[in-house]
Design an enzyme around this catalytic site. Structure first.
Site, PDB file in Angstrom:
ATOM      1  N   ASP A   1      -2.595   2.308  -5.802  1.00  0.00           N
ATOM      2  CA  ASP A   1      -1.436   2.696  -5.200  1.00  0.00           C
ATOM      3  C   ASP A   1      -0.080   2.194  -5.935  1.00  0.00           C
ATOM      4  O   ASP A   1      -0.017   1.156  -6.277  1.00  0.00           O
ATOM      5  CB  ASP A   1      -1.461   1.444  -3.709  1.00  0.00           C
ATOM      6  CG  ASP A   1      -1.051   2.406  -2.694  1.00  0.00           C
ATOM      7  OD1 ASP A   1      -0.028   3.053  -2.793  1.00  0.00           O
ATOM      8  OD2 ASP A   1      -1.453   2.348  -1.357  1.00  0.00           O
TER       9      ASP A   1
ATOM     10  N   ASP B   1       3.090   6.224  -3.237  1.00  0.00           N
ATOM     11  CA  ASP B   1       3.681   5.737  -2.048  1.00  0.00           C
ATOM     12  C   ASP B   1       5.083   6.155  -1.625  1.00  0.00           C
ATOM     13  O   ASP B   1       5.922   6.577  -2.630  1.00  0.00           O
ATOM     14  CB  ASP B   1       4.018   4.136  -1.882  1.00  0.00           C
ATOM     15  CG  ASP B   1       4.428   3.633  -0.592  1.00  0.00           C
ATOM     16  OD1 ASP B   1       3.609   3.639   0.426  1.00  0.00           O
ATOM     17  OD2 ASP B   1       5.730   2.741  -0.584  1.00  0.00           O
TER      18      ASP B   1
ATOM     19  N   GLU C   1       7.418  15.061 -13.668  1.00  0.00           N
ATOM     20  CA  GLU C   1       7.391  13.959 -14.905  1.00  0.00           C
ATOM     21  C   GLU C   1       6.196  13.293 -14.807  1.00  0.00           C
ATOM     22  O   GLU C   1       5.358  12.763 -15.589  1.00  0.00           O
ATOM     23  CB  GLU C   1       8.543  13.246 -14.987  1.00  0.00           C
ATOM     24  CG  GLU C   1       9.818  14.030 -15.409  1.00  0.00           C
ATOM     25  CD  GLU C   1      10.984  13.448 -15.429  1.00  0.00           C
ATOM     26  OE1 GLU C   1      12.141  13.880 -15.776  1.00  0.00           O
ATOM     27  OE2 GLU C   1      11.082  12.301 -14.992  1.00  0.00           O
TER      28      GLU C   1
ATOM     29  N   HIS D   1      -3.803   2.828   6.430  1.00  0.00           N
ATOM     30  CA  HIS D   1      -3.222   1.706   6.990  1.00  0.00           C
ATOM     31  C   HIS D   1      -2.056   1.553   7.625  1.00  0.00           C
ATOM     32  O   HIS D   1      -1.453   0.547   8.104  1.00  0.00           O
ATOM     33  CB  HIS D   1      -3.102   0.703   5.626  1.00  0.00           C
ATOM     34  CG  HIS D   1      -1.930   1.080   4.688  1.00  0.00           C
ATOM     35  ND1 HIS D   1      -2.160   2.676   4.218  1.00  0.00           N
ATOM     36  CD2 HIS D   1      -0.971   0.924   4.407  1.00  0.00           C
ATOM     37  CE1 HIS D   1      -1.185   2.904   3.559  1.00  0.00           C
ATOM     38  NE2 HIS D   1      -0.145   1.719   3.465  1.00  0.00           N
ATOM     39  N   ASP D   2      -1.522   2.564   8.060  1.00  0.00           N
ATOM     40  CA  ASP D   2      -0.143   2.584   8.818  1.00  0.00           C
ATOM     41  C   ASP D   2      -0.232   3.414  10.256  1.00  0.00           C
ATOM     42  O   ASP D   2       0.705   3.227  10.991  1.00  0.00           O
ATOM     43  CB  ASP D   2       0.964   3.466   8.072  1.00  0.00           C
ATOM     44  CG  ASP D   2       1.639   2.757   7.008  1.00  0.00           C
ATOM     45  OD1 ASP D   2       1.372   1.455   6.762  1.00  0.00           O
ATOM     46  OD2 ASP D   2       1.901   3.366   5.855  1.00  0.00           O
TER      47      ASP D   2
END
Length: 535
Positions: A101, A203, A250, A327-328
């Site tokens: 992550d 994230d 990028e 997880h949210d």
């Protein structure tokens, strides 16, 4: 033709691990890296292909690791760098990829970069973060709101300016318009890629660039009381800015410096905006996460529409993906009910595109009620009483019926539900018709039947609670028939357009049953039907 090893993520099944809650190895009640290593055989038996780890970097844990104080270290809570290296080696030895992550939008306020930036207005790191002068009356620079409640601007008395934080005040946003910030994060990415990490889940990737003029966000005309306060405004100027796609391109170029790596983006946006994150000529994220199933009305027609809209919106050559839990968001078994959780599993693992599983969903873990005194989530603490707490989907993995569910020898950091003594890996493994064995069977089928991975998605007209579709590849076809309702239904086989045998039922009791004339589905049942199609 692209080497298939470069596109392993198209054929793979991803499994998200929330490290704090997977397996504790040292008796502190918090999961760790050594615990993950211990459970690798389980993941191999389950049949997944890649594990994605929520953050394990050094952090004050204001947001449980999403406030990073060092991008190239391991928090002692989770172990050591040597243990991480051992995890990568062991996972690769078992044929598992490892995804980290990456949290590039913001750091911890204790990150050395921010400590420097905060020290004075003329510090070289000042422009690494987003600072603005107060309005003439001393108030915040604009009306932007933190997703965790309150203003997104924190006043710094010492230097007389506000800094921006899209989340907690302890999570100041980096200034991604600064080339030095970009290079620092890209160097951190290279550090982990050199260690053999197979890619990143990035994230809140749609937050990275903010409006250069810091204009006020417009009000949300659809806001209603009882919703999270930040939804009062639309994030027109604080997220999803056009320049963000240059940044993602990028990032992709950094991962492309290394062989067979993948870039995944966390993006909560409508489908027509989500697909822009694949980038021009697919030069962006290989998989911008599609979270549509997390929030849709659980009905056949709603899901059918989402699939059709997503397939239509995908750029040419883009590879789809699907997510049922993370997880949210509340656990899928609680969102749709235990019976439909089995149907949801069949949906996830038979749709066209890469599926991502959330740890514990394969054993039907449900949203755990958290007592006020046990709340750990800062979102719930900041905005209590309206159901935004995320602790309930982050409770420890339920391995067995022993004390603390085999997760730890000590009281865990979040409570376990009472039903863990029955609903756990050991018990469910022993039950041939359990949801765990359904997941294993679905994963096996996905590996055995090319149409389930490579096949096109062909919807079949249906009504009521029926969702029907065909997966076709190289002369073979699979039909998926899902009953999203609580009433049995019968379908004429000519409607399906394919006679054949039931390859798998969500009830695990109809293997090999031939279909001639009529397919009968019980309530809350899904089936996969297959046979070769004549040319």
């Amino acid at each position: 033709m692209i080497d298939s090893s470069e596109t392993w993520w198209r054929n793979g099944i991803f499994y998200q691990i929330y490290p704090r809650s997977f397996q504790d190895s040292d008796g502190d009640g918090i999961g760790d890296i050594a615990g993950i290593v211990r459970r690798l055989p389980y993941l191999s038996t389950l049949g997944v292909d890649a594990i994605w780890l929520s953050p394990i970097f050094p952090s004050p844990m204001a947001d449980f690791g999403y406030d990073i104080s060092d991008y190239t270290g391991i928090d002692p809570l989770f172990g050591t760098m040597e243990q991480f290296d051992a995890l990568v080696k062991a996972a690769h030895g078992d044929g598992l990829k490892v995804i980290l992550d990456l949290v590039p939008n913001h750091t911890s306020d204790r990150h050395p970069w921010f400590v420097e930036a905060k020290s004075s207005r003329d510090n070289p790191k000042r422009d690494w973060y987003i600072w603005r002068d107060p309005k003439p009356d001393g108030s915040a620079p604009n009306n932007w709101l933190s997703e965790f409640g309150g203003s997104a601007w924190q006043y710094d008395e010492a230097t007389g300016q506000y800094y921006y934080h899209a989340f907690l005040a302890q999570q100041p946003d980096l200034n991604w318009r600064n080339p030095q910030v970009r290079e620092a994060i890209y160097d951190a990415m290279r550090f982990w890629l050199r260690k053999g990490v197979d890619g990143f889940r990035v994230d809140v990737i749609w937050h990275l660039i903010k409006d250069a003029e810091f204009r006020d966000n417009p009000p949300n005309p659809h806001f209603r009381e009882g919703r999270p306060p930040h939804e009062q405004i639309l994030t027109r100027y604080s997220t999803d800015q056009p320049e963000v796609h240059d940044v993602i391109a990028e990032m992709r170029r950094v991962t492309d410096e290394f062989e067979a790596r993948v870039l995944i983006g966390e993006i909560y946006l409508p489908l027509h905006r989500l697909v822009a994150y694949y980038g021009n000529d697919l030069s962006g994220a290989q998989m911008p996460f599609n979270f549509a199933l997390l929030s849709t009305l659980w009905s056949a027609r709603a899901i059918e529409t989402i699939i059709a809209d997503y397939e239509k919106a995908l750029p040419p050559g883009a590879w789809p993906n699907w997510v049922l839990g993370n997880h949210d968001r509340p656990r899928v078994a609680s969102r749709v009910g235990p019976a439909q959780a089995r149907v949801a599993a069949m949906l996830l693992l038979t749709l066209r595109g890469t599926p991502t599983l959330y740890y514990g969903d394969e054993i039907g873990m449900h949203q755990v009620a958290i007592a006020p005194e046990q709340v750990r989530d800062p979102f719930e603490k900041n905005v209590p009483g309206i159901g935004v707490g995320r602790d309930g989907c982050r409770t420890p993995m339920q391995w067995d019926a022993t004390r603390y569910a085999g997760f730890s020898q000590a009281p865990p950091w979040l409570p376990l539900p009472d039903d863990f003594v029955h609903e756990n890996v050991v018990n469910l493994h022993a039950d041939p018709q359990s949801i765990l064995n359904l997941y294993k069977a679905l994963i096996r089928l996905r590996k055995q039947l090319p149409p389930l991975v490579e096949g096109s998605y062909v919807p079949i007209a249906a009504d009521g609670d029926l969702l029907l579709y065909r997966r076709e590849h190289d002369g073979a076809a699979i039909v998926v028939a899902l009953n999203l309702g609580a009433t049995p239904v019968s379908i004429a086989s000519e409607l399906i357009g394919l006679d054949g045998d039931i390859v798998l039922s969500t009830h695990m009791d109809r293997h090999g049953e031939p279909i001639h004339g009529t397919l009968d589905l019980r309530d809350n049942e899904g089936v996969i039907i297959g046979r070769a199609v004549s040319s």
